[in-house]
Design a protein around this motif. Structure first.
Motif, PDB file in Angstrom:
ATOM      1  N   UNK A   1     -15.786  17.358   8.349  1.00 21.16           N
ATOM      2  CA  UNK A   1     -15.018  18.781   8.277  1.00 21.16           C
ATOM      3  C   UNK A   1     -14.829  19.040   9.808  1.00 21.16           C
ATOM      4  N   UNK A   2     -15.237  18.254  10.750  1.00 20.34           N
ATOM      5  CA  UNK A   2     -14.980  18.835  12.000  1.00 20.34           C
ATOM      6  C   UNK A   2     -14.567  17.776  12.851  1.00 20.34           C
ATOM      7  N   UNK A   3     -13.952  18.391  14.071  1.00 21.07           N
ATOM      8  CA  UNK A   3     -13.092  17.159  15.061  1.00 21.07           C
ATOM      9  C   UNK A   3     -14.051  16.696  15.935  1.00 21.07           C
ATOM     10  N   UNK A   4     -13.858  15.676  16.598  1.00 20.71           N
ATOM     11  CA  UNK A   4     -14.698  14.990  17.370  1.00 20.71           C
ATOM     12  C   UNK A   4     -14.100  14.915  18.644  1.00 20.71           C
ATOM     13  N   UNK A   5     -14.502  15.401  19.707  1.00 21.42           N
ATOM     14  CA  UNK A   5     -13.934  15.072  21.203  1.00 21.42           C
ATOM     15  C   UNK A   5     -14.077  13.802  21.663  1.00 21.42           C
ATOM     16  N   UNK A   6     -13.295  13.127  21.711  1.00 19.40           N
ATOM     17  CA  UNK A   6     -13.254  11.357  21.944  1.00 19.40           C
ATOM     18  C   UNK A   6     -13.618  11.162  23.532  1.00 19.40           C
ATOM     19  N   UNK A   7     -13.592  12.464  24.243  1.00 20.50           N
ATOM     20  CA  UNK A   7     -14.006  12.202  25.763  1.00 20.50           C
ATOM     21  C   UNK A   7     -15.382  12.896  26.209  1.00 20.50           C
ATOM     22  N   UNK A   8     -16.029  13.384  25.186  1.00 20.24           N
ATOM     23  CA  UNK A   8     -16.894  14.098  25.491  1.00 20.24           C
ATOM     24  C   UNK A   8     -18.347  13.257  26.251  1.00 20.24           C
ATOM     25  N   UNK A   9     -18.425  12.272  25.670  1.00 22.62           N
ATOM     26  CA  UNK A   9     -19.352  11.208  26.176  1.00 22.62           C
ATOM     27  C   UNK A   9     -18.969  10.212  27.249  1.00 22.62           C
TER      28      UNK A   9
ATOM     29  N   UNK B   1     -20.802   8.024  15.673  1.00 23.25           N
ATOM     30  CA  UNK B   1     -20.647   9.384  16.376  1.00 23.25           C
ATOM     31  C   UNK B   1     -20.517   9.470  17.781  1.00 23.25           C
ATOM     32  N   UNK B   2     -21.693   8.947  18.628  1.00 22.71           N
ATOM     33  CA  UNK B   2     -21.562   8.881  19.940  1.00 22.71           C
ATOM     34  C   UNK B   2     -20.464   8.052  20.409  1.00 22.71           C
ATOM     35  N   UNK B   3     -20.296   6.951  19.650  1.00 23.68           N
ATOM     36  CA  UNK B   3     -19.207   5.885  20.290  1.00 23.68           C
ATOM     37  C   UNK B   3     -17.675   6.680  20.012  1.00 23.68           C
ATOM     38  N   UNK B   4     -17.615   7.471  18.798  1.00 23.76           N
ATOM     39  CA  UNK B   4     -16.394   8.144  18.645  1.00 23.76           C
ATOM     40  C   UNK B   4     -15.990   9.155  19.580  1.00 23.76           C
ATOM     41  N   UNK B   5     -17.188   9.537  20.763  1.00 23.22           N
ATOM     42  CA  UNK B   5     -17.026  10.481  21.645  1.00 23.22           C
ATOM     43  C   UNK B   5     -17.015   9.933  22.798  1.00 23.22           C
TER      44      UNK B   5
ATOM     45  N   UNK C   1     -24.399  14.379   9.081  1.00 18.85           N
ATOM     46  CA  UNK C   1     -24.937  15.711   9.574  1.00 18.85           C
ATOM     47  C   UNK C   1     -26.158  15.596  10.466  1.00 18.85           C
ATOM     48  N   UNK C   2     -26.924  14.580  10.445  1.00 18.46           N
ATOM     49  CA  UNK C   2     -27.961  14.359  11.145  1.00 18.46           C
ATOM     50  C   UNK C   2     -27.496  13.893  12.645  1.00 18.46           C
ATOM     51  N   UNK C   3     -26.421  13.031  12.535  1.00 21.37           N
ATOM     52  CA  UNK C   3     -25.731  12.705  13.680  1.00 21.37           C
ATOM     53  C   UNK C   3     -25.063  13.542  14.457  1.00 21.37           C
ATOM     54  N   UNK C   4     -24.442  14.579  13.584  1.00 22.08           N
ATOM     55  CA  UNK C   4     -23.758  15.430  14.487  1.00 22.08           C
ATOM     56  C   UNK C   4     -24.816  16.519  15.197  1.00 22.08           C
ATOM     57  N   UNK C   5     -26.103  16.662  14.666  1.00 21.77           N
ATOM     58  CA  UNK C   5     -27.049  17.503  15.251  1.00 21.77           C
ATOM     59  C   UNK C   5     -27.517  16.924  16.616  1.00 21.77           C
ATOM     60  N   UNK C   6     -27.588  15.480  16.196  1.00 24.47           N
ATOM     61  CA  UNK C   6     -28.099  14.601  17.474  1.00 24.47           C
ATOM     62  C   UNK C   6     -27.073  14.816  18.608  1.00 24.47           C
ATOM     63  N   UNK C   7     -25.561  14.658  18.163  1.00 25.03           N
ATOM     64  CA  UNK C   7     -24.754  14.721  19.063  1.00 25.03           C
ATOM     65  C   UNK C   7     -24.735  15.802  20.015  1.00 25.03           C
ATOM     66  N   UNK C   8     -25.208  17.066  19.308  1.00 25.24           N
ATOM     67  CA  UNK C   8     -25.063  18.220  20.064  1.00 25.24           C
ATOM     68  C   UNK C   8     -26.028  18.360  20.810  1.00 25.24           C
ATOM     69  N   UNK C   9     -27.412  17.989  20.530  1.00 22.26           N
ATOM     70  CA  UNK C   9     -28.539  18.009  21.458  1.00 22.26           C
ATOM     71  C   UNK C   9     -28.493  17.069  22.672  1.00 22.26           C
ATOM     72  N   UNK C  10     -27.646  15.998  22.498  1.00 22.49           N
ATOM     73  CA  UNK C  10     -27.584  15.299  23.854  1.00 22.49           C
ATOM     74  C   UNK C  10     -26.300  15.486  24.497  1.00 22.49           C
TER      75      UNK C  10
END
Length: 266
Positions: free
Chosen positions: A6-14, A35-39, A235-244
């Motif tokens: 339900x949410x978009x991923x910024x493919x350049x964030x990381x 999730x982190x690879x996609x970003x 959903x767990x991955x999204x929380x981790x992505x935010x925290x890092x």
């Protein structure tokens, strides 16, 4: 039951970030890797084996419940990535038998501590000095709500190890914060994985009921999940992505629970 993104991923964030995720071929670990690879991150992961569903580009086969396994992974990270910017200690689990405290042997206790506590401690000891040298980094330790809600029948050692991991994480945050390294902990409750669904199927078959009834029985054993379902790995991955991420640059030394409201107290 299926997960709907339900949410978009910024493919350049990381982009440019070097990441290690332990236990990254199944469940929440696999979701975190994806999730982190996609970003845009360069993600290395480790597990005892890869799976057909998850074949990471940078994969190191190792048992990090052993010192030799940890040393192999740390050396591989330095060789393949030249260092690390983000570490997600996701590996964990329990194989202890039921029967309460009397059913746990010396070896069972050691196995739970090696996997759920000492794997993270040992890996940090080898990789964090490089983070200190570069003056930056983020670490996330995956704990569990069982550190607060231990199931005495079967997971005493696992719960105790996760409680120790949360305490270790807090202590580490106090030491590393002034050196530019953020440390946080994530404490999941029941996560909807292939393993948990297999357990639902076994319980339904054993009791002669359907899967919905078996799933509700697990939630009742937990004291209920107010949102009515376990969390999805994504959903767990999204929380981790935010925290890092830099979005969480002021969040440090904290523990974030993701359990659908299972823990009944403040």
């Amino acid at each position: 039951m299926t997960f709907v993104q339900k949410f978009a991923v910024d493919d350049r964030e990381f982009a440019g970030k070097r990441v290690l995720v332990t236990g990254g071929t199944k469940g929440a670990g696999e979701a975190i890797v994806r999730r982190l690879s996609a970003a845009g991150a360069m993600v290395a992961t480790t597990a005892r084996s890869a799976t057909e569903a998850c074949q990471p580009k940078l994969f190191m086969r190792a048992d990090i419940s052993t010192l030799a396994g940890v040393e192999k992974v740390a050396a591989g990270v330095m060789e393949q990535l030249g260092g690390v910017d983000i570490i997600v200690h996701n590996v964990g689990g329990s194989k202890s038998p039921g029967g309460g405290f009397a059913g746990l042997s010396e070896q069972a206790w050691q196995d739970e501590l090696d996997l759920n506590l000492l794997a993270a401690v040992r890996l940090d000891r080898l990789l964090v000095p490089h983070m200190i040298e570069q003056g930056s980094g983020v670490i996330v330790h995956m704990s569990s709500i069982q550190r607060r809600l231990p199931l005495h029948e079967s997971t005493i050692a696992y719960a105790a190890a996760k409680a120790a991991l949360s305490t270790y994480s807090k202590a580490l945050s106090k030491e590393l914060g002034p050196k530019g390294i953020r440390v946080n902990t994530v404490a999941p409750g029941w996560i909807h994985t292939t393993a948990s669904e297999a357990m639902v199927k076994r319980l339904a078959s054993h009791s002669g009921s359907d899967e919905a009834t078996a799933r509700q029985g697990i939630m009742d054993a937990l004291g209920g999940i107010p949102i009515g379902r376990p969390a999805w790995p994504q959903e767990v991955a999204e929380l981790v992505a935010f925290l890092v991420s830099d979005r969480a640059s002021a969040i440090h030394g904290a523990e974030y629970v993701i359990d659908g409201g299972t823990i009944p107290t403040v």
